[in-house]
Design an enzyme around this catalytic site. Sequence first.
Site, mmCIF file in Angstrom:
data_model
loop_
_atom_site.group_PDB
_atom_site.id
_atom_site.type_symbol
_atom_site.label_atom_id
_atom_site.label_comp_id
_atom_site.label_asym_id
_atom_site.label_seq_id
_atom_site.Cartn_x
_atom_site.Cartn_y
_atom_site.Cartn_z
ATOM 1 N N SER A 268 -15.655 28.730 -27.169
ATOM 2 C CA SER A 268 -15.084 27.927 -28.205
ATOM 3 C C SER A 268 -16.021 27.916 -29.391
ATOM 4 O O SER A 268 -16.693 29.057 -29.639
ATOM 5 C CB SER A 268 -14.525 26.678 -27.745
ATOM 6 N N ASP B 222 -4.610 32.010 -25.365
ATOM 7 C CA ASP B 222 -5.300 30.828 -25.652
ATOM 8 C C ASP B 222 -4.897 30.893 -27.252
ATOM 9 O O ASP B 222 -4.724 31.557 -28.055
ATOM 10 C CB ASP B 222 -6.887 31.306 -25.745
#
Length: 1451
Positions: A1104, A1384
């Site tokens: 991330s 995602d």
Amino acid sequence: MSPSYIHITTFDKTVHPIADKYKLFLYREVGWDGDHTPDGQPVLYIPGNAGSMMQVRSIASSASRQYWTGPFISNKAFIERGIKPLDFFTADFNEALSAFHGPTLLSQSNYVAQAIPHILSLYDHLPSSSRPTSVILLGHSMGGVVARQATLLLSDPSQVHVILTLSTPHRFPPVSSDHTMQQIYSSINSPVSHSLNASLISVCGGSADPTLASDACALPPSGHNDREDETRLGVFTSGMIGTWTGVDHEAMVWCHQVRSRIARLLLEFGVGPMTASQRKEVAVKWLVGEPTKANDLKAHQDQDLVKKSLPSTVIHAGERFESSLSSSQQTFLYRIPPNSTTFDLLSTYTINSIGAESSPSARIFQCVSSGKSPIGDISLRCAQLQTTRLELIPPSPTDRAAFLPGEGIDEKEGMVFFQGKLDRSSKENPGDRWILVETDGKGWGVHSFGEPDKESLHVQNDRPWKFIFGGVVIDHFQRVNSRLHRQVSLINAISHSLLVYKVSFSGPSCTLEASPLFRPLLSHHTISSHRFNHEKSFYADPSAAPVYLHSHSAGVPFSSSSSSGFVLDLWEDPSSRCVKDVYGRVNEDDERLVFVQIDVEASLGRVALRYRAAALGWSVGVVAFVMGISLQQFRSSGVFPSFVDSMSFAIRTYTVHAILAIISLASIQTTLSFVFPTSQRTFALLLGVPGLIFVPFHVVCLGVSIGLVNVMLGILKGCIWLGARGLNIWKGGREARSSEKNDASFTITRFLPIIVLLGSVVIVLPYQVAFLVLYLIHFQTTFCSCSLNSSVKTASYDVSSTESESVSRSNFHISLLFFMLWLLPLNGAVLIVWVRDFMSGWVEWGGPDRSIVGLMGCLLIVEVCARGGFLRNEARKSLLVQVLQIGFFLLSASASAVTHQDEHRLIRGGVPQIGRLQHLINVDEQVNNRPSAKSWDDASLQTVLSATGAVGEKEFQAHCFYQPVSHFIPETDDPFYRDAVNQTFCQRYWFDLEYYQPGGPVFVLDGGETSGANRLDFLRTGIIQRLAKEYNGIPVVLEHRYYGYSFPLGPKSNLSTDSLRFLNNEEALEDSAEFIRNVQFDGIHEDLTGGKGKKTKWIYYGGSYAGARAAHMRKLYPNEVFGAIASSAVTHAQVYYPEYMDAIRVWGPPECIGHIETVVQAVDTTLDRASSSKKAARRAQHLKAQFGLEDLEDDDFVSVLSEPLGYWQARNWDPELGSLKFYEFCDALKNVSLGSTEVVKEVLTVDELIANYATFIKKEIQSCPEKDDTASVQTGKKKKLDVVQCFGTHDDAKFQDVSRMQTWRAWLFQVCTQWGYFQGAPLEGPRIISHRINLNYTSKICRQAFPAGELMTVPEWPDVSVVNDLGDFDLSEDRLAIIDGDSDPWRPATPQSDYAKKREDTVIRPVKLIPDAVHHYDENGLANPAFEPERIQKVHKEMIDFVGEWLKSDD
């Protein structure tokens, strides 16, 4: 026209304070429109600079005449489609000069923002279902800017759904002379503006508009690299249907072809509710009529046409057909030559709905005959010919001129160019293949057959400079009589709004066999990546005279996106063949050459209009530089030289230096534009036009500026000399000299008026008035001084000379006066506006022009000069003279090097903000094992380090690595760094030596935006543990500064704006590099540090935000980081990120998503109608009460409803780490339990879905937690929060607790300063969250939580260029792996985004996409990998394999 204007008297001072200055009127076409009561679709016309409210009548009258077929008789076609008439309102701004004054523009915007809801209130007499909910804004010139700014000021942006502008400068102002104007342009081109769902349509006049730099009218891109913006459309009238020519600035509102199209478009917007993309399609249809492509056309089934005795006319090669019958159907046949693959037809018929108004239709088929001849009783088998291009182009008549500026083309004229692809799969005899054209009326057509390769040519030009020196010759336009259409694409030709290309045709003269049906027609358009700007130009008979090609929308200055060339299309009548050449011989193979080159003279002509402000800025820089040279000579010799002498000295001494400096800066700018193509900063230097071809242009600009300075100096000195001579003759030298003695007393008498003047500036006068007064005072001083030295000669450099001081004073006075003269234009525009307002009886009290701070320096110098006490010989070494000299040199550098402000700056990019405030961390953070958040000192440090935070049988000891508070402390004394000098802090890290063997690598897991203790589980089972075990390495978890207990500024620091000032990307990256270069692991005596010349290889891993850091570390520190794995790495930064929610909508369970969309639509509709009646308001309140949230504001209410969507990212393949809450939520909407086999209703009503949604919210989310604040820690008691305290966002105080317990503040600070990613509703189309969750709502917490500190102020919008300049979507390095999950919601911001270029998966640059995965699915693992899902085992094995290959490398 029969106009009437009805004053809307209800919109007065009680509604808006300046309603007595501005007025609102309703336009009515007398005898056509209805009464004075509005009942249609409201349109508000906003005039531009010095524009009249009556300009609305042209477009309004056209709309009335189109809607009403006669007085009060409506057009049935509009009625059947539900289109209402247009109610045109118009704003009366008293013809204010808004282009010259930002505050005027802002006051107009405020007025319009208040007028819009008032206009809508005028429809309250209608039934609620018939009331309009939004207003169309129509702005001319600066009125378009007012419209855009007003939309941003609306409390409800949905009250405007269309903004249509005419000749509006969207990119930069025509005159940029005040700060407010720059703020307005930054605002309208900010992410807030781009996040609005209103369609923005810009119509521009192009090169025929001498008032406006036409490239300013082109719409700038709004984000996501170069993908087309579905909410915006830019059209130049040269490519506009029915106009096809440039239009003057003022003529834009009354030109018949333009106004009728605009009026029709406004009417078409009234066809029911439309999305932004649908509105754009309507605008394209009525304004552009883009060429129809094959994939835009419906497929047609084969059909047999069995006809006996076909009344067909056979058309042979080189022949034309003309039908004089207006009603009967005719058929024409063309034999298809062998090897032909395309059929071109140019005609006056409408084909597939594309054609001129009221033109008859035609149909085109490809046929096969079963006999030798199609004539007679032989049947044909036909199928509709596949269309590859279909376009309406302007007529090119032979009997009159075409495309005259300001004239336009008759709407009923036009030619249709058809190109079809021939089917060559037929096994029939090629001679039996035919084209059949059926026509329904009068018209003509010409044709040709050919092959695409011979018709279209791509010229790849690897030497763009050739277009300047010598030009490019194109020999593709040959065989004059053989082709109807030819096309040439010039690839890599420099396409720029400042460049004009000259195209010349050369070829043999000949006698035509027949008169042509039309003159040759040439079209030109650029190969632009920004397809929301449509620009196309047509030129009739290009061989008669050179054609000059202009571009405005492609490659405009100050834009990082440029065109890669342009395309030329040529149509000629193939039926008008050459019979004989000049020698009487028949020759059909004569070649025609086309010569293309940049026309330098014409290009320079465009520069004059485009760089008016730059010429002024560079001239100010030249004057300031000469002033600095004069002061330098005065300090060295005691004599202040004349401006002429200083200018000559500067030219002789510094010309070469200046040219080399400018060339170097321009070259550096060009290099930076290639290295950082997405950065707008590189386009704000010099003239804003990076590119090697423009480097010499900067030198030319310098020469022009010097020339302008000399001309103006000559004029000024001539005026002063003549005046001084006249004064001496009239008064005599003695009286003039006596005035010198009285200078001091004269200034004393002037002292009181100056105080009054400054006081007036503070209260009512703009400071520009005071500057003018000071200029006049200094003009008088200079006049009197020069009368004493009427010869105005240069003094001797003998310091002891008694005359030198007097001449020096005169020279300085003239130089200063000349410098102030160049500043007058910057102040004159505002002065003119103020005088005009004052004469109109309007005086504004206060405002941004009422500051005297910037005036004090000028006042001081002018007053000292008036006293006659400046620049005496003994003062030449004074600090004041030195300061003035340095100031002039700095002004020269800034005025010349930074003359352009990037007015259309786009705020893009950012690291992930995981959800909103309630979801700042990607998985719910568990901190149960950490010590209580009390202040700790050195004595308690060991307690902190002993906290393991690990689970299971294996524990890990925290260690300290001491980092500098700041790595970038400047040598100068900067208050920003006052607490950081020689200060360090403990950065925590953990490691495991279980697998290490000498020579093994080190694997670092970046802790990212959470406490490092929360990542320790990955040391026990996870990818870095697996890698360390496989390759005998050391796994390390490194905590990020300001998270956990790694806090700069000491243990007593808080999370205020000032305390967080060292939390940024640059400092954090340097932390990791410093750690790698210097860490010493306890228990290891070897040197395991990384860096140049070191043996240990470091592999950096992150997921991330930390994944982006891993990629950045590999790019910025290649010596320290041998390889990196970037998992779900958000390397593209973006302030507003609706893609997050849209990804959930696309990848979520379809049934569940459908239920959510239904509820969201119902909730939005109920809340939107709440203000319409008391009953509707009660219904909205009842809705919120169902969820137990009736006390919340509407935006906070819908925000709570969106909370379950955060569960999508909380999923994980490991049920111990992941959550099934999202699926529980989906099942709750059906009122069943997760995994239940209970049979449910196939169709749920809206009320049932809302009830089920409310039950889930009250059970899982609405129950507020207990308050855990500092007081509760000390007393052991916690307070229950109500829903407003828990979920409300309108109380600023709740976000201003800066204690260390408010851990959410650290990541939010990064969001607000550099990363962004405010998640909200998509701008259009289906959505699963309310439209109230927009950029304004999601970003306001930045202003609430981080007020300006003493040392730092959080920027208005995150500076996301810090992230994007490091590579953005294209970030790629050897030994950098990119890992993502296909579903995602953060993938749109990663290098595997759909917006990014596709990558090849290689060992040296791996790219992996995990199926059925969300956020960094590869980071965690199981102790026994055999129990992992197959897709996780696969990616883990691939990661281990490519890291192993990396480690074999020695480079």
